[in-house]
Design a protein around this motif. Structure first.
Motif, PDB file in Angstrom:
ATOM      1  N   LEU A 153      26.602  68.500 -18.979  1.00  0.00           N
ATOM      2  CA  LEU A 153      25.301  67.994 -19.003  1.00  0.00           C
ATOM      3  C   LEU A 153      23.923  68.778 -18.873  1.00  0.00           C
ATOM      4  O   LEU A 153      24.100  68.980 -17.379  1.00  0.00           O
ATOM      5  N   ARG A 154      22.853  68.892 -19.138  1.00  0.00           N
ATOM      6  CA  ARG A 154      21.596  69.215 -18.574  1.00  0.00           C
ATOM      7  C   ARG A 154      21.070  68.292 -17.891  1.00  0.00           C
ATOM      8  O   ARG A 154      21.363  67.066 -18.141  1.00  0.00           O
ATOM      9  N   PRO A 155      20.325  68.529 -16.932  1.00  0.00           N
ATOM     10  CA  PRO A 155      19.508  67.638 -16.130  1.00  0.00           C
ATOM     11  C   PRO A 155      18.916  66.635 -17.229  1.00  0.00           C
ATOM     12  O   PRO A 155      18.165  66.946 -17.977  1.00  0.00           O
ATOM     13  N   GLY A 156      19.003  65.422 -17.039  1.00  0.00           N
ATOM     14  CA  GLY A 156      18.342  64.391 -17.810  1.00  0.00           C
ATOM     15  C   GLY A 156      19.432  64.078 -18.833  1.00  0.00           C
ATOM     16  O   GLY A 156      19.036  62.921 -19.746  1.00  0.00           O
ATOM     17  N   ASP A 185      22.908  68.034 -24.212  1.00  0.00           N
ATOM     18  CA  ASP A 185      22.271  66.859 -23.835  1.00  0.00           C
ATOM     19  C   ASP A 185      22.707  65.709 -23.991  1.00  0.00           C
ATOM     20  O   ASP A 185      22.321  64.820 -23.203  1.00  0.00           O
ATOM     21  N   VAL A 186      23.586  65.339 -24.891  1.00  0.00           N
ATOM     22  CA  VAL A 186      24.672  64.306 -24.781  1.00  0.00           C
ATOM     23  C   VAL A 186      26.174  64.673 -25.007  1.00  0.00           C
ATOM     24  O   VAL A 186      26.394  65.445 -25.693  1.00  0.00           O
ATOM     25  N   ILE A 246      30.927  49.634 -24.231  1.00  0.00           N
ATOM     26  CA  ILE A 246      30.179  50.750 -24.438  1.00  0.00           C
ATOM     27  C   ILE A 246      29.608  51.348 -23.035  1.00  0.00           C
ATOM     28  O   ILE A 246      28.680  50.177 -22.707  1.00  0.00           O
ATOM     29  N   VAL A 247      29.720  52.481 -22.478  1.00  0.00           N
ATOM     30  CA  VAL A 247      28.950  53.011 -21.273  1.00  0.00           C
ATOM     31  C   VAL A 247      28.139  54.022 -21.568  1.00  0.00           C
ATOM     32  O   VAL A 247      28.428  54.890 -22.217  1.00  0.00           O
ATOM     33  N   VAL A 248      26.800  53.977 -21.182  1.00  0.00           N
ATOM     34  CA  VAL A 248      25.899  54.937 -21.207  1.00  0.00           C
ATOM     35  C   VAL A 248      25.460  55.148 -19.950  1.00  0.00           C
ATOM     36  O   VAL A 248      24.895  54.272 -19.065  1.00  0.00           O
ATOM     37  N   ALA A 249      25.511  56.538 -19.581  1.00  0.00           N
ATOM     38  CA  ALA A 249      25.107  56.955 -18.080  1.00  0.00           C
ATOM     39  C   ALA A 249      24.422  58.170 -18.031  1.00  0.00           C
ATOM     40  O   ALA A 249      24.472  59.187 -18.925  1.00  0.00           O
ATOM     41  N   GLY A 250      23.471  58.473 -17.187  1.00  0.00           N
ATOM     42  CA  GLY A 250      22.639  59.601 -17.136  1.00  0.00           C
ATOM     43  C   GLY A 250      23.134  60.623 -16.046  1.00  0.00           C
ATOM     44  O   GLY A 250      23.594  60.112 -15.037  1.00  0.00           O
ATOM     45  N   ARG A 251      22.825  61.692 -16.641  1.00  0.00           N
ATOM     46  CA  ARG A 251      23.290  62.845 -15.635  1.00  0.00           C
ATOM     47  C   ARG A 251      22.251  62.909 -14.122  1.00  0.00           C
ATOM     48  O   ARG A 251      21.100  62.998 -14.364  1.00  0.00           O
TER      49      ARG A 251
END
Length: 266
Positions: free
Chosen positions: A136-139, A111-112, A261-266
């Motif tokens: 990563l899983r979708p989302g 998931d992360v 700090i980078v946060v990005a979604g699948r």
């Protein structure tokens, strides 16, 4: 630790016993902040690449809770052994040897994925980012950190150490995709909802010797290991002279480091 030019894994393997263990707030608060911004939820399955001594791994486990699962990987054998021992009482956490360049897990396993101050060591960060997306899983979400700015006196103090070293290497260039927010975003066009933020960490050192010991306890060991034993005290004293203007009323030296700090979604 991660794959890179020959010898870097060995540097971190040597540094492992002291890594983040010299009484200086640096990697641990940075790791905790990365986890906070990653938005790990109870029950998440998390992969922490280049886990080191657990600065991200441990708070990630707390965030994922008893229903979650957190795996830490590192290439340095001593990092793996010491961190596995440290988290032995955390049933949802495991630590194993693994390369952050190409983690060996089935697609859609997590998931992360987190990577605290790791990716700039890799030979091909762009390929690693693509590999993480597949894992990563979708989302799912990727959260990683890189350096944005050192304290202005930090490179000067490192030069003071280098003057005592035998065949000192040139300063490492961690630029490329990590050079700016714009270059990071350009490398993440395949990702969704990319967020780039900054975090400033103030670190305090009792004096030049503790600062030297701290440099010697992480990647800076690539330089300090080249300083002969009979010149180390003088090197620490010269670095302290460079850092003297940062001295606080209680006598400690105070340096500020800024990370992205980078946060990005699948």
């Amino acid at each position: 630790m991660t794959s890179d030019q020959p010898g870097v894994t060995g540097i971190f393997d040597e540094a492992a016993p002291a890594y983040d263990r010299v009484g200086v707030d640096f990697f641990t608060p940075m790791g905790a902040e990365l986890v906070r911004r990653a938005g790990i939820r109870p029950g998440d399955n998390v992969l922490d690449v280049g886990c080191g001594r657990g600065a991200v791994l441990v708070p990630a486990a707390a965030a994922a809770g008893p229903a979650g699962r957190v795996i830490g990987t590192d290439l340095a054998p001593a990092m793996v052994a010491l961190t596995a021992e440290a988290v032995a009482d955390l049933p949802t956490v495991s630590v194993q040897a693994g390369d952050a360049q190409a983690p060996d897990f089935p697609a859609g396993s997590f998931d992360v994925i987190t990577a605290g101050l790791v990716l700039f060591f890799l030979p091909d960060p762009a390929a690693a980012l693509a590999a993480y997306r597949e894992l990563l899983r979708p989302g799912g979400r990727l959260a990683f950190s890189s350096f944005a700015a050192y304290d202005p006196l930090y490179p000067e103090a490192m030069k003071a150490l280098a003057a005592h070293a035998v065949d000192a290497p040139p300063p490492r260039d961690a630029g490329g995709i990590f050079r700016s927010e714009e270059t990071l975003r350009a490398a993440l066009t395949a990702w969704a909802e990319v967020q780039v933020t900054e975090f400033r960490q103030v670190s305090r050192y009792a004096g030049g010797q503790q600062w030297f010991d701290w440099v010697d306890s992480h990647g800076g060991r690539q330089l300090t290991r080249l300083i002969p034993a009979d010149r180390r005290a003088a090197a620490a004293a010269d670095a302290e002279a460079v850092l003297a203007s940062t001295r606080t009323p209680d006598g400690s030296l105070e340096l500020t480091t800024t990370i992205r700090i980078v946060v990005a979604g699948r």
